[in-house]
Design an enzyme around this catalytic site. Sequence first.
Site, PDB file in Angstrom:
ATOM      1  N   TYR A 133       0.731  -1.279   0.236  1.00 42.05           N
ATOM      2  CA  TYR A 133       0.035  -0.143  -0.006  1.00 42.05           C
ATOM      3  C   TYR A 133       0.763   1.142   0.194  1.00 42.05           C
ATOM      4  CZ  TYR A 133      -3.757   3.300   1.570  1.00 42.05           C
ATOM      5  OH  TYR A 133      -4.654   4.016   1.609  1.00 42.05           O
TER       6      TYR A 133
HETATM    7  N1  LIG Z   1      -9.613   5.690   5.122  1.00 43.52           N
HETATM    8  C1  LIG Z   1      -8.501   6.171   5.249  1.00 43.52           C
HETATM    9  O1  LIG Z   1      -8.124   6.753   6.403  1.00 43.52           O
HETATM   10  C2  LIG Z   1      -7.781   6.690   4.013  1.00 43.52           C
HETATM   11  C3  LIG Z   1      -6.638   7.245   4.079  1.00 43.52           C
HETATM   12  C4  LIG Z   1      -5.864   7.633   3.052  1.00 43.52           C
HETATM   13  C5  LIG Z   1      -6.189   7.122   1.707  1.00 43.52           C
HETATM   14  N2  LIG Z   1      -7.316   6.283   1.674  1.00 43.52           N
HETATM   15  C6  LIG Z   1      -7.694   5.893   0.148  1.00 43.52           C
HETATM   16  O2  LIG Z   1      -9.240   6.322  -0.015  1.00 43.52           O
HETATM   17  C7  LIG Z   1      -9.462   5.413  -1.006  1.00 43.52           C
HETATM   18  C8  LIG Z   1     -11.009   5.015  -0.793  1.00 43.52           C
HETATM   19  O3  LIG Z   1     -10.958   4.341   0.622  1.00 43.52           O
HETATM   20  P1  LIG Z   1     -11.963   4.335   1.715  1.00 43.52           P
HETATM   21  O4  LIG Z   1     -11.178   4.793   2.859  1.00 43.52           O
HETATM   22  O5  LIG Z   1     -13.168   4.944   1.463  1.00 43.52           O
HETATM   23  O6  LIG Z   1     -12.088   2.683   1.981  1.00 43.52           O
HETATM   24  P2  LIG Z   1     -13.347   1.913   1.749  1.00 43.52           P
HETATM   25  O7  LIG Z   1     -14.546   2.457   2.505  1.00 43.52           O
HETATM   26  O8  LIG Z   1     -12.829   0.697   2.022  1.00 43.52           O
HETATM   27  O9  LIG Z   1     -13.825   2.022   0.205  1.00 43.52           O
HETATM   28  C9  LIG Z   1     -13.223   1.229  -0.703  1.00 43.52           C
HETATM   29  C10 LIG Z   1     -13.699   1.475  -2.200  1.00 43.52           C
HETATM   30  O10 LIG Z   1     -12.851   0.982  -3.047  1.00 43.52           O
HETATM   31  C11 LIG Z   1     -13.485   0.052  -3.716  1.00 43.52           C
HETATM   32  N3  LIG Z   1     -12.656  -1.157  -3.999  1.00 43.52           N
HETATM   33  C12 LIG Z   1     -11.771  -1.780  -3.418  1.00 43.52           C
HETATM   34  N4  LIG Z   1     -11.259  -2.885  -3.909  1.00 43.52           N
HETATM   35  C13 LIG Z   1     -11.596  -2.907  -5.284  1.00 43.52           C
HETATM   36  C14 LIG Z   1     -11.410  -3.451  -6.275  1.00 43.52           C
HETATM   37  N5  LIG Z   1     -10.556  -4.640  -6.212  1.00 43.52           N
HETATM   38  N6  LIG Z   1     -12.028  -3.154  -7.599  1.00 43.52           N
HETATM   39  C15 LIG Z   1     -12.791  -2.003  -7.569  1.00 43.52           C
HETATM   40  N7  LIG Z   1     -13.125  -1.158  -6.640  1.00 43.52           N
HETATM   41  C16 LIG Z   1     -12.432  -1.643  -5.364  1.00 43.52           C
HETATM   42  C17 LIG Z   1     -14.488  -0.471  -2.737  1.00 43.52           C
HETATM   43  O11 LIG Z   1     -15.635  -1.327  -3.643  1.00 43.52           O
HETATM   44  P3  LIG Z   1     -16.848  -1.867  -3.336  1.00 43.52           P
HETATM   45  O12 LIG Z   1     -17.464  -0.928  -2.218  1.00 43.52           O
HETATM   46  O13 LIG Z   1     -17.875  -2.077  -4.434  1.00 43.52           O
HETATM   47  O14 LIG Z   1     -16.426  -3.212  -2.423  1.00 43.52           O
HETATM   48  C18 LIG Z   1     -14.890   0.682  -2.274  1.00 43.52           C
HETATM   49  O15 LIG Z   1     -15.979   1.481  -2.761  1.00 43.52           O
HETATM   50  C19 LIG Z   1      -8.801   4.379  -1.199  1.00 43.52           C
HETATM   51  O16 LIG Z   1      -7.725   4.887  -2.323  1.00 43.52           O
HETATM   52  C20 LIG Z   1      -7.913   4.351  -0.115  1.00 43.52           C
HETATM   53  O17 LIG Z   1      -6.601   3.861  -0.031  1.00 43.52           O
HETATM   54  C21 LIG Z   1      -8.074   6.342   2.786  1.00 43.52           C
END
Ligand SMILES: NC(=O)c1ccc[n+]([C@@H]2O[C@H](COP(=O)([O-])OP(=O)(O)OC[C@H]3O[C@@H](n4cnc5c(N)ncnc54)[C@H](OP(=O)(O)O)[C@@H]3O)[C@@H](O)[C@H]2O)c1
Length: 252
Positions: A157
């Site tokens: 990651y």
């Molecule tokens: N939460 C944090 O603290 C944080 C911090 C920094 C960066 N981010 C980044 O923010 C972005 C969104 O993450 P989030 O926190 O909102 O997490 P999340 O709630 O787990 O959502 C992840 C999203 O990505 C989709 N996804 C995961 N694997 C996938 C795959 N193989 N193919 C297509 N779609 C996929 C999921 O699809 P489904 O819903 O259809 O399963 C979901 O809509 C990510 O890039 C993550 O790395 C998050």
Amino acid sequence: MSITIDLSGQRALVTGARRGIGRAIAEELARAGADIIGVSAHLETEGSAVGAAVTALGRSFEGYSVDFSDREAVARFAGTITERPIDILVNAAGDISRSPAAEHPLSEWDRILEIDLSSQFVLTQQVGAQMLQRGSGRIVFIASLLSFQGGITVPGYAAAKSGIAGLTRALANEWTASGVTVNAIAPGYIATDNTTALRDDPQRSRDILARIPAGRWGEAADIAGAAVFLASPAAAYVSGTILAVDGGWLGR
Ligand SMILES: NC(=O)c1ccc[n+]([C@@H]2O[C@H](COP(=O)([O-])OP(=O)(O)OC[C@H]3O[C@@H](n4cnc5c(N)ncnc54)[C@H](OP(=O)(O)O)[C@@H]3O)[C@@H](O)[C@H]2O)c1
């Protein structure tokens, strides 16, 4: 100067739109007037919660399910979706895999690099090419604090998100002169499914919270305003930047 953000008539493609940060961004872009195409691994074609929220705001919504670990499927989706103009692309789909580097399965390394970096390029390459032909477009990646820091037991990651920082700058260098801006948002610690394991670990959860100047974990909605800004005419002269939305974490 008075700035009003109105994205009426614009079509935004938001990956990861089914939940978390992507969903919050899709809803906020719709509130600003954009029509939304959502895509994620399990996004329902009909009846999704994000689709209901977007249509309740008076905007149109289309949902697609595509597994970003399948490069061919992403390339096919990119080809189909670019048959119509895309004005705004937000790359929020992402996954994480937690295990110590010495034991990190190479299959997990490959899967995370594919979803979080390579597929982001496969989709953005085709959408960006179409934007370049039209001479306008807004691209927003979702980077991470691990675009700047190493993280703990998430080597794939951290590598992928550091790659997103480089890709943001590389594309901005090539595309900004043609009217296509490319930026990234680096969210801090946001309470979504991505960080459940951290919040379930009392020690990690306490340690993280103690370092956040804002004194709280972020919510997905905290990220949405920055995305709307970067997607808007107000950010016409912003490109190649990685905007931390982290409650002050990086400044500490
Ligand atoms: N939460 C944090 O603290 C944080 C911090 C920094 C960066 N981010 C980044 O923010 C972005 C969104 O993450 P989030 O926190 O909102 O997490 P999340 O709630 O787990 O959502 C992840 C999203 O990505 C989709 N996804 C995961 N694997 C996938 C795959 N193989 N193919 C297509 N779609 C996929 C999921 O699809 P489904 O819903 O259809 O399963 C979901 O809509 C990510 O890039 C993550 O790395 C998050």
